[in-house]
Design an enzyme around this catalytic site. Structure first.
Site, mmCIF file in Angstrom:
data_model
loop_
_atom_site.group_PDB
_atom_site.id
_atom_site.type_symbol
_atom_site.label_atom_id
_atom_site.label_comp_id
_atom_site.label_asym_id
_atom_site.label_seq_id
_atom_site.Cartn_x
_atom_site.Cartn_y
_atom_site.Cartn_z
ATOM 1 C CG HIS A 111 -0.424 -0.043 2.656
ATOM 2 N ND1 HIS A 111 0.217 1.020 3.039
ATOM 3 C CD2 HIS A 111 -0.233 -1.065 3.387
ATOM 4 C CE1 HIS A 111 0.670 0.566 4.368
ATOM 5 N NE2 HIS A 111 0.368 -0.460 4.550
ATOM 6 C CB CYS A 133 1.131 -3.732 5.130
ATOM 7 S SG CYS A 133 -0.318 -4.061 5.646
#
Length: 162
Positions: A111, A133
């Protein structure tokens, strides 16, 4: 460069320009988009704050997984600009966590920066700040989104050299 609206997905690149795999080297804090054996793009990344403690074991351990997964869906309305979901946990991850008596966690993504934080740009890579992440700048996320179709395999390595 024009200002990128939060969560606005770009057009997809032509198929012959798209990556057919992604490799991540946690030790080097790099992500590579590959087409065959050719590196198309290289990105500096931030990961989970416990990235160097091995493979993700359970929810909340702040580790970034290691292993072979796929990009299985995409979120154009992400709280972190745009995001591509990594198929963690797989059946092996889920079984290991269940045997140990805890949740494996999930929602591991590639992301951009959290919405409203885009001005930090490349400074975000000074720290590993995610919950597990893989984070890049918003402009990089726009490019990755356009070059990486759903179904692209991703291998996250403790250490990897192209």
């Amino acid at each position: 460069m024009a200002r990128i609206a939060s969560g606005t997905p770009p057009a997809y690149a032509a198929a012959e320009q798209q990556a057919d795999s992604i490799a991540v080297s946690k030790s080097d804090r790099k992500m590579y988009l590959l087409r065959g054996d050719t590196v198309l793009k290289t990105y500096d990344i931030a990961m989970g704050s416990a990235w160097d403690q091995g493979h993700k074991q359970r929810e909340g351990d702040m580790r970034t997984p290691e292993g072979s997964y796929v990009i299985d869906w995409r979120n154009p309305s992400s709280i972190a600009h745009l995001s591509l979901h990594i198929s963690y946990p797989d059946t092996t991850d889920s079984a290991a966590a269940a045997q140990a008596g805890y949740s494996p966690g999930g929602n591991i993504m590639i992301h951009g920066l959290p919405n409203g934080w885009g001005a930090f740009g490349r400074l975000h890579t000074l720290l590993n700040w995610t919950d597990g992440c893989i984070a890049v700048t918003n402009a990089e996320m726009q490019e990755i989104w356009s070059l990486t179709p759903t179904g692209t395999p991703i291998t996250i390595h403790a250490s990897w050299v192209p």
